[in-house]
Write a protein that holds these residues in place. Sequence first.
Motif, PDB file in Angstrom:
ATOM      1  N   LYS A  21      -3.001  23.295 -22.727  1.00  0.00           N
ATOM      2  CA  LYS A  21      -2.826  24.583 -23.392  1.00  0.00           C
ATOM      3  C   LYS A  21      -3.693  24.704 -24.632  1.00  0.00           C
ATOM      4  CE  LYS A  21       1.702  24.678 -23.705  1.00  0.00           C
ATOM      5  NZ  LYS A  21       3.066  25.117 -24.010  1.00  0.00           N
ATOM      6  N   ALA A  22      -4.076  25.939 -24.907  1.00  0.00           N
ATOM      7  CA  ALA A  22      -4.818  26.248 -26.127  1.00  0.00           C
ATOM      8  C   ALA A  22      -4.272  27.548 -26.694  1.00  0.00           C
ATOM      9  CB  ALA A  22      -6.308  26.372 -25.828  1.00  0.00           C
ATOM     10  N   LEU A  23      -4.451  27.712 -27.991  1.00  0.00           N
ATOM     11  CA  LEU A  23      -4.059  28.940 -28.665  1.00  0.00           C
ATOM     12  C   LEU A  23      -5.329  29.737 -28.918  1.00  0.00           C
ATOM     13  CD1 LEU A  23      -1.744  30.538 -30.047  1.00  0.00           C
ATOM     14  CD2 LEU A  23      -2.371  29.368 -32.155  1.00  0.00           C
ATOM     15  N   TYR A  24      -5.369  30.938 -28.361  1.00  0.00           N
ATOM     16  CA  TYR A  24      -6.496  31.841 -28.546  1.00  0.00           C
ATOM     17  C   TYR A  24      -6.072  32.925 -29.526  1.00  0.00           C
ATOM     18  CZ  TYR A  24      -8.509  29.720 -24.399  1.00  0.00           C
ATOM     19  OH  TYR A  24      -9.026  28.823 -23.490  1.00  0.00           O
ATOM     20  N   VAL A  25      -6.860  33.118 -30.566  1.00  0.00           N
ATOM     21  CA  VAL A  25      -6.595  34.178 -31.526  1.00  0.00           C
ATOM     22  C   VAL A  25      -7.833  35.070 -31.547  1.00  0.00           C
ATOM     23  CG1 VAL A  25      -5.982  34.766 -33.886  1.00  0.00           C
ATOM     24  CG2 VAL A  25      -5.166  32.613 -32.909  1.00  0.00           C
ATOM     25  N   SER A  26      -7.620  36.338 -31.249  1.00  0.00           N
ATOM     26  CA  SER A  26      -8.699  37.316 -31.217  1.00  0.00           C
ATOM     27  C   SER A  26      -8.472  38.305 -32.353  1.00  0.00           C
ATOM     28  CB  SER A  26      -8.688  38.035 -29.866  1.00  0.00           C
ATOM     29  OG  SER A  26      -9.736  38.963 -29.800  1.00  0.00           O
ATOM     30  N   ILE A  27      -9.517  38.533 -33.142  1.00  0.00           N
ATOM     31  CA  ILE A  27      -9.393  39.445 -34.277  1.00  0.00           C
ATOM     32  C   ILE A  27     -10.493  40.500 -34.190  1.00  0.00           C
ATOM     33  CG2 ILE A  27     -10.712  38.000 -35.884  1.00  0.00           C
ATOM     34  CD1 ILE A  27      -8.484  38.765 -37.980  1.00  0.00           C
ATOM     35  N   GLY A  28     -10.092  41.746 -34.201  1.00  0.00           N
ATOM     36  CA  GLY A  28     -11.048  42.840 -34.109  1.00  0.00           C
ATOM     37  C   GLY A  28     -11.781  43.053 -35.417  1.00  0.00           C
ATOM     38  N   ILE A  29     -13.030  43.531 -35.285  1.00  0.00           N
ATOM     39  CA  ILE A  29     -13.885  43.811 -36.440  1.00  0.00           C
ATOM     40  C   ILE A  29     -14.367  45.260 -36.313  1.00  0.00           C
ATOM     41  CG2 ILE A  29     -16.008  43.163 -37.678  1.00  0.00           C
ATOM     42  CD1 ILE A  29     -13.914  40.885 -37.599  1.00  0.00           C
ATOM     43  N   ILE A  30     -14.259  45.995 -37.413  1.00  0.00           N
ATOM     44  CA  ILE A  30     -14.769  47.372 -37.441  1.00  0.00           C
ATOM     45  C   ILE A  30     -15.661  47.532 -38.660  1.00  0.00           C
ATOM     46  CG2 ILE A  30     -12.858  48.411 -36.156  1.00  0.00           C
ATOM     47  CD1 ILE A  30     -11.626  49.225 -38.852  1.00  0.00           C
ATOM     48  N   GLY A  31     -16.569  48.493 -38.596  1.00  0.00           N
ATOM     49  CA  GLY A  31     -17.471  48.749 -39.714  1.00  0.00           C
ATOM     50  C   GLY A  31     -18.906  48.800 -39.225  1.00  0.00           C
ATOM     51  N   ASP A  32     -19.826  48.240 -40.028  1.00  0.00           N
ATOM     52  CA  ASP A  32     -21.238  48.222 -39.632  1.00  0.00           C
ATOM     53  C   ASP A  32     -21.436  47.445 -38.334  1.00  0.00           C
ATOM     54  OD1 ASP A  32     -21.781  49.637 -41.942  1.00  0.00           O
ATOM     55  OD2 ASP A  32     -22.541  47.900 -43.058  1.00  0.00           O
ATOM     56  N   LEU A  33     -20.623  46.430 -38.140  1.00  0.00           N
ATOM     57  CA  LEU A  33     -20.594  45.677 -36.891  1.00  0.00           C
ATOM     58  C   LEU A  33     -19.241  45.935 -36.245  1.00  0.00           C
ATOM     59  CD1 LEU A  33     -21.968  42.253 -38.185  1.00  0.00           C
ATOM     60  CD2 LEU A  33     -23.248  44.013 -36.955  1.00  0.00           C
ATOM     61  N   GLU A  34     -19.220  45.981 -34.934  1.00  0.00           N
ATOM     62  CA  GLU A  34     -17.959  46.194 -34.232  1.00  0.00           C
ATOM     63  C   GLU A  34     -17.836  45.195 -33.100  1.00  0.00           C
ATOM     64  OE1 GLU A  34     -17.625  50.318 -33.155  1.00  0.00           O
ATOM     65  OE2 GLU A  34     -16.994  50.829 -35.181  1.00  0.00           O
ATOM     66  N   GLY A  35     -16.590  44.846 -32.805  1.00  0.00           N
ATOM     67  CA  GLY A  35     -16.320  43.916 -31.716  1.00  0.00           C
ATOM     68  C   GLY A  35     -15.133  43.058 -32.066  1.00  0.00           C
ATOM     69  N   LYS A  36     -15.245  41.777 -31.720  1.00  0.00           N
ATOM     70  CA  LYS A  36     -14.140  40.868 -31.998  1.00  0.00           C
ATOM     71  C   LYS A  36     -14.654  39.453 -32.175  1.00  0.00           C
ATOM     72  CE  LYS A  36     -13.071  39.824 -27.202  1.00  0.00           C
ATOM     73  NZ  LYS A  36     -12.007  39.491 -26.277  1.00  0.00           N
TER      74      LYS A  36
END
Length: 151
Positions: free
Chosen positions: A38-53
């Motif tokens: 098992k692994a823990l995946y943490v995804s965090i969104g980014i907004i602004g001049d750059l977008e994605g995660k």
Amino acid sequence: MTDLVHPFFKATQEVFRLMLDLDIQKAAPEQVAELQNKALYVSIGIIGDLEGKIDYCFPESMTLEIVRILSGMEMSELDDFVTSAISEVVNIISGNAMTGLFENQVQCDIQTPHIQIAEANAEWGQSGNFLSLETSIGPLLVDIQLTNKAA
């Protein structure tokens, strides 16, 4: 285009040193021990001049050890307390990386992290901006999936 990897490496290095008293180094992807179980995946969104995660992958054993270092308590499973603590570590790393980007005139903000516990995925991290990191308590993978909004 702005170097995306360096601010995340620097932020991760600083957080691990200050919060966990651990050194972290870049490793070639093939040098990082295969993530299994098992692994823990943490995804965090980014907004602004750059977008994605940004996706962070912590092997289960590393996750439990980070929380033990932070809390002083032995943890045996990826429960709500553990995932909340790791989520906060990711918030701090990502926020510090945004500061690093801002120093290069790139303005971005982080969003609320999303957490998933899953079997480690060997196909994970196929973006061009991928950080493979090694610590004394295990590997950490960071997949930087950002595009320039103006492009």
